[in-house]
Design a protein around this motif. Structure first.
Motif: not given
Length: 297
Positions: A264, A199-200, A202-203, A197
């Motif tokens: 999300q 992207e978690d 940075p998001l 995972r």
């Protein structure tokens, strides 16, 4: 060969009368009138050219021909019933192979699995964990729990859980040295990442207005599950879906240091080939998962 057999209803009538030695009781079992049973027996006798029953002192008895026929007919019906039961078990029970991510398995599915087993004791569950999309045919998988947008061609997808991600850490980190009271404080702490995972973090940081924040250290694990285990040991701050940390938050093995969870766009779905979707064991899994997901929400 089957075209030479007598009508099945006549054989049913014969088997029931031979077993009960009573036309009345056979009629009750078959849910027809006694005259209908007698008519079927006479038709069978005419077809075979033999007498199957006779009466002795008002008691119905099998004739020699009836005694010879009865075991074979009873065995035949028993074999048919057994084959149908095997077929029913194949579709209703047997092994149900479900593929999913290891974190979903350990943090959400397995803690709830005993309830499914109690409701469906005839189904043997096999859990297969992988980070790659499975081939239902090649891998012998009945159904899978996938994370995504819900649109997979040729597959039925049933929505289970939307995700809200949040940072979590050991309680001692909150007022430690350095403290952890604000997202900016993450620059002085270790961030725990999961390769599955990427992207978690940075998001979440982008939504908090901390895009580009550089932590003191980073540690990367294969899965979120390992990152959470490290967070519970005080090794740093992990980020995960609320659904995966509910129990750890409840008993304060982990805490949310700050901020609101971030929802999300993607979610978890139960997926299977559209042509298999109504098989009883898959339908049982779907009904149970939908209930569990609703309770979790």
């Amino acid at each position: 060969m089957t075209s030479s057999l007598p009508p099945i209803n006549a054989l049913y009538a014969f088997e029931a009368v031979a077993r009960h030695l009573s036309i009345t009781r056979a009629a009750e079992e078959l849910n027809v009138t006694p005259s209908a049973v007698s008519h079927r027996i006479r038709g069978l006798e005419h077809r075979l050219g033999v007498i199957l029953f006779h009466r002795e002192q008002r008691q119905l008895m099998l004739s020699d021909a009836g005694q010879r026929l009865f075991p074979g007919v009873q065995d035949g019906f028993g074999r048919i019933a057994g084959a149908l039961a095997d077929l029913d078990r194949l579709h209703r029970g047997g092994t149900l192979t479900v593929s999913m991510l290891s974190t979903f398995a350990s943090r959400w599915f397995i803690p709830r699995l005993p309830r499914f087993q109690r409701e469906n004791p005839e189904i043997e569950v096999r859990v297969s964990t992988t980070t790659r999309p499975v081939s239902f045919e090649r891998d012998g998988v009945d159904a899978a729990i996938r994370y995504g947008g819900g649109n997979w061609p040729g597959l039925r997808a049933d929505h289970l859980l939307a995700e809200e991600i949040t940072p979590v850490c050991h309680p001692d980190l909150i007022d430690g040295d350095p403290p952890l009271h604000d997202p900016a404080d993450l620059a002085r702490h270790t961030l725990l990442h999961a390769e599955a995972r990427p992207e978690d973090w940075p998001l979440w940081l982008q939504i908090q207005g901390r895009e580009g924040l550089e932590p003191a250290q980073t540690v990367t694990f294969d899965t979120t599950n390992f990152a959470l285990e490290a967070a519970q040991q005080g090794a740093g701050v992990a980020i995960a879906a609320m659904e995966f940390v509910a129990d750890a938050l409840a008993d304060r093995r982990l805490v949310i240091p700050f901020g609101d969870p971030v929802k999300q766009d993607q979610a978890y779905y139960l997926v299977c080939p559209a042509g298999r979707a109504d098989r009883p064991k898959i339908a049982a899994l779907r009904a149970w998962l939908v209930r569990e997901a609703a309770d979790a929400r």
